[in-house]
Structures are given as C-alpha cells and as structure tokens.
Design an enzyme around this catalytic site. Structure first.
Site, mmCIF file in Angstrom:
data_model
loop_
_atom_site.group_PDB
_atom_site.id
_atom_site.type_symbol
_atom_site.label_atom_id
_atom_site.label_comp_id
_atom_site.label_asym_id
_atom_site.label_seq_id
_atom_site.Cartn_x
_atom_site.Cartn_y
_atom_site.Cartn_z
ATOM 1 N N ASP A 186 29.909 36.500 55.176
ATOM 2 C CA ASP A 186 29.485 37.430 56.218
ATOM 3 C C ASP A 186 30.654 38.228 56.767
ATOM 4 O OD1 ASP A 186 30.847 35.517 57.654
ATOM 5 O OD2 ASP A 186 29.163 34.946 58.916
ATOM 6 N N THR A 187 31.734 38.328 56.001
ATOM 7 C CA THR A 187 32.928 38.997 56.480
ATOM 8 C C THR A 187 33.302 40.147 55.560
ATOM 9 O OG1 THR A 187 33.749 36.940 57.430
ATOM 10 C CG2 THR A 187 35.365 38.694 57.101
ATOM 11 N N VAL A 188 33.677 41.260 56.173
ATOM 12 C CA VAL A 188 34.191 42.413 55.441
ATOM 13 C C VAL A 188 35.558 42.721 56.025
ATOM 14 C CG1 VAL A 188 33.895 44.872 54.977
ATOM 15 C CG2 VAL A 188 31.901 43.357 55.016
#
Length: 131
Positions: free
Chosen positions: A5-7
C-alpha cells in the site's frame, strides 16, 4: 500478487531542488477517509500512538511513534546531493542505512543501488546480547 500500500517517488531538477514523496495508507484503505474528487485516501499512521501512559509511543507533546514514512535526503558540501526512500515496513530504517552506505562508502550510483538486492533483518526489534 503481493500486498502493498506504499508508493515512493523522488525527483530532482537542475537547480538542485529535490522532492522525496511517500504515500502509504498503512493498511487496508488507510483511515477510510477519501477527499471528494482528489483520487486518494488519507493514511492512518496515527494508529501507532498508544493511549496507555508511560509507553514509548504514548500520545503526548513532542512524541513521534515508530512508523515507516521515512523520506531521505543527503547533503554534500551543504547542498542537496540525493533524495531517496524505500518501501517495506519495518525494514525501512535498515534499508536507508544500506542506501547511504552504498552511495557514500562504496561510491555506487542511485541506479546501481536500486538494482542491488537488500539485506533484510526479519526481526528489526531484536536487541544485541548484553555483556
């Protein structure tokens, strides 16, 4: 497909201005609050604060709970030299150390570092033996 869930992204211009951006919802869809028309949801990183008095992450003034939103910058001769970051939960502090060591100590470029495997300690909360 792996969960995630990380960019993370970083950019720099010819004038030396850097942006190091991490968007991470922490888990699920974050707080569940999504501003109308903006295309993203707000994170829930405040969840790691603790309401029990006396604990390391107790909610109080000037306290910062452990979390993994860690954009990084390196300066050289008082000027921006590199912006960087890693994704991967609790391994991020050790990932940052590896990036800094590879760039500074071993003279790698960001591209060389980016294509190299990272060494990951599975239990980042383990402590060295005393004595």
């Amino acid at each position: 497909m792996n969960d995630g869930d990380t960019v993370y992204l970083t950019v720099a211009d010819d004038a030396g201005q850097h942006v190091s951006l991490i968007q991470s919802n922490y888990r699920g869809i974050g707080s569940g609050l999504c501003p109308d028309g903006l295309g993203f949801c707000l994170h829930d990183r405040g969840e790691l604060f603790d309401l029990e008095p006396g604990r390391p992450n107790t909610y109080a003034p000037r306290k910062r709970p452990f979390h993994t939103i860690i954009p990084g910058f390196i300066t050289k001769d008082d000027k921006p030299w590199a912006s960087f970051g890693v994704m991967g939960g609790a391994m991020q502090p050790q990932g940052h150390v590896q990036i800094i060591m590879n760039l500074v100590d071993f003279g790698m470029t960001l591209q060389e570092r980016g294509t190299r495997r990272a060494s990951i300690t599975k239990d980042p909360l383990s402590r060295p033996e005393s004595g």
